[in-house]
Design an enzyme around this catalytic site. Structure first.
Site, PDB file in Angstrom:
ATOM      1  N   ARG A 163      -0.409  -3.609  -6.794  1.00  0.00           N
ATOM      2  CA  ARG A 163      -1.105  -3.952  -5.552  1.00  0.00           C
ATOM      3  C   ARG A 163      -2.327  -4.820  -5.820  1.00  0.00           C
ATOM      4  O   ARG A 163      -2.622  -5.757  -5.072  1.00  0.00           O
ATOM      5  CB  ARG A 163      -1.521  -2.674  -4.820  1.00  0.00           C
ATOM      6  CG  ARG A 163      -2.231  -2.941  -3.489  1.00  0.00           C
ATOM      7  CD  ARG A 163      -2.562  -1.650  -2.770  1.00  0.00           C
ATOM      8  NE  ARG A 163      -1.358  -0.979  -2.304  1.00  0.00           N
ATOM      9  CZ  ARG A 163      -1.373   0.205  -1.682  1.00  0.00           C
ATOM     10  NH1 ARG A 163      -2.510   0.844  -1.486  1.00  0.00           N
ATOM     11  NH2 ARG A 163      -0.249   0.746  -1.284  1.00  0.00           N
ATOM     12  N   HIS A 222      -2.948  -8.431  -4.001  1.00  0.00           N
ATOM     13  CA  HIS A 222      -4.131  -8.714  -3.189  1.00  0.00           C
ATOM     14  C   HIS A 222      -4.993  -9.797  -3.828  1.00  0.00           C
ATOM     15  O   HIS A 222      -5.708 -10.507  -3.118  1.00  0.00           O
ATOM     16  CB  HIS A 222      -4.943  -7.437  -2.985  1.00  0.00           C
ATOM     17  CG  HIS A 222      -4.340  -6.510  -1.968  1.00  0.00           C
ATOM     18  ND1 HIS A 222      -5.077  -5.924  -0.957  1.00  0.00           N
ATOM     19  CD2 HIS A 222      -3.080  -6.072  -1.800  1.00  0.00           C
ATOM     20  CE1 HIS A 222      -4.281  -5.164  -0.210  1.00  0.00           C
ATOM     21  NE2 HIS A 222      -3.064  -5.244  -0.718  1.00  0.00           N
ATOM     22  N   ASN A 228      -8.707  -3.794   1.610  1.00  0.00           N
ATOM     23  CA  ASN A 228      -9.039  -3.392   0.240  1.00  0.00           C
ATOM     24  C   ASN A 228      -9.868  -2.125   0.158  1.00  0.00           C
ATOM     25  O   ASN A 228      -9.632  -1.270  -0.695  1.00  0.00           O
ATOM     26  CB  ASN A 228      -9.799  -4.527  -0.463  1.00  0.00           C
ATOM     27  CG  ASN A 228      -8.938  -5.756  -0.683  1.00  0.00           C
ATOM     28  OD1 ASN A 228      -7.710  -5.680  -0.652  1.00  0.00           O
ATOM     29  ND2 ASN A 228      -9.564  -6.897  -0.911  1.00  0.00           N
ATOM     30  N   HIS A 232       6.932  -1.756  -2.219  1.00  0.00           N
ATOM     31  CA  HIS A 232       6.505  -0.518  -1.577  1.00  0.00           C
ATOM     32  C   HIS A 232       7.388   0.658  -1.977  1.00  0.00           C
ATOM     33  O   HIS A 232       7.094   1.804  -1.614  1.00  0.00           O
ATOM     34  CB  HIS A 232       6.503  -0.686  -0.061  1.00  0.00           C
ATOM     35  CG  HIS A 232       5.374  -1.527   0.429  1.00  0.00           C
ATOM     36  ND1 HIS A 232       5.234  -1.909   1.751  1.00  0.00           N
ATOM     37  CD2 HIS A 232       4.308  -2.071  -0.219  1.00  0.00           C
ATOM     38  CE1 HIS A 232       4.148  -2.646   1.890  1.00  0.00           C
ATOM     39  NE2 HIS A 232       3.574  -2.756   0.697  1.00  0.00           N
TER      40      HIS A 232
END
Length: 331
Positions: free
Chosen positions: A66, A70, A98, A197
């Site tokens: 992740r 990001h 975040n 995911h």
């Protein structure tokens, strides 16, 4: 069906013509051999540390994956997501998607310490994240891909871009597609990358609206959904427990596989943004991809690997440096 495809094509064309050059890239800048002479054991060091982290807690795999995602969606894959706030720099850690969500910064620090001990001032934090994300996936059963390296670490961060560019769980399909297209990533890339995911967890605050609203609408045809919904509601009450977490793939949360797509077909996607890929009336293309990735895990693994390389090749056109500490720019 035809009108839906036309809308998607039209939206993507407009967005593609307006998108920023965040993925402008000189292919010669990123190579598989970038550290072959300056830090030949770099990837081995990252792999060894990741093995320890994932052995200690399999959820650490999702944390590093992740972080890389990001990072790449803001200014390119430049390590900007790792920067702490200072008196003269506002970082991205307090952005909506975040804060209270991104974790694993301490793990990055540990890997960086090992790399600096082996070859000081050579391996960037951006490359560290890209390699660690690949190893994270492999260590929980996912595919391997070669990671081109040679990225530079940003000297700046952007809280505004983090708030605007990173997809959110509440957004609809067209908005999600537009955000991926703005980074040079197609709808095919999006459906494959969201498959990450399968090892992720989500905060109650990010799926509460779904389970107390749209869930019954998209899931009512599946008899098993009621039991699943009740279980998720126990974890995420209507008026408390924002930081409580649930697996986005309840069938096999510790394994990187394609079970996540089966949940979407069942209407049991935990996040609204995930379920949109299957349930949206405008999602004929994305629903077809969901079906294909569930039917053929090999196809999913291949596309995920290709899309991860494609995303990882998004660079920051402003250039940068090799940070000594991933949390702060060099002085």
């Amino acid at each position: 069906m035809a009108s839906s495809k036309f809308i998607l094509i039209f939206v993507c064309f407009i967005i593609g013509s307006l998108m920023r050059s965040t993925n402008a890239q000189d292919p010669s800048k990123l190579t598989l051999e970038y550290y072959s002479k300056t830090c030949p054991h770099a990837q081995e060091i990252v792999r060894t540390e990741m093995e320890c982290f994932v052995r200690a807690d399999p959820r650490n795999a999702a944390l590093l994956l992740r972080l890389h995602f990001h990072d790449c969606f803001v200014q390119g894959c430049d390590g900007s997501v790792l920067l702490d706030d200072t008196e003269i720099l506002i970082g991205e850690k307090q952005a909506e998607q975040n804060v209270n969500s991104l974790k694993g910064f301490d793990l990055v620090d540990k890997i960086k310490e090992k790399l600096e001990a082996e070859c000081p001032g050579v391996v960037t934090c951006a490359d560290l994240l890209a390699i660690a994300a690949r190893d994270a996936v492999v260590l929980v059963g996912g595919p391997y891909w070669h990671v081109p390296v040679g990225r530079l670490d940003a000297k700046e961060a952007s809280l505004d871009l983090a708030n605007n560019d990173i997809p959110t769980p509440q957004q609809g399909l067209l908005t999600l597609i537009s955000k991926f297209w703005a980074k040079g990533l197609s709808a095919t890339d999006m459906v494959a990358l969201v498959g990450s995911h399968t090892i992720g967890f989500a905060r109650c605050a990010n799926y509460r609206d779904r389970i107390y609203g749209d869930f019954e609408h998209t899931s009512k045809y599946n008899p098993s959904s009621e039991a699943y919904l009740n279980k998720v509601k126990e974890t995420c009450p209507l008026d408390s427990g924002d930081d409580n977490i649930s697996a986005m793939d309840y069938a096999s949360p510790a394994a990187f596989d394609n079970a996540f797509y089966d949940q979407l077909i069942r209407g049991e996607g935990l996040l609204n943004s995930d379920q949109e890929m299957w349930s949206s009336v405008l999602g004929s293309q994305t629903a077809d991809l969901v079906n294909k990735y569930w039917a053929d895990p090999g196809l999913f693994f291949k596309q995920f690997s290709d899309s991860m390389v494609k995303m990882g090749n998004i660079t920051n056109p402003e250039g940068g440096e090799v940070r000594k500490n991933c949390r702060f720019v060099n002085t």
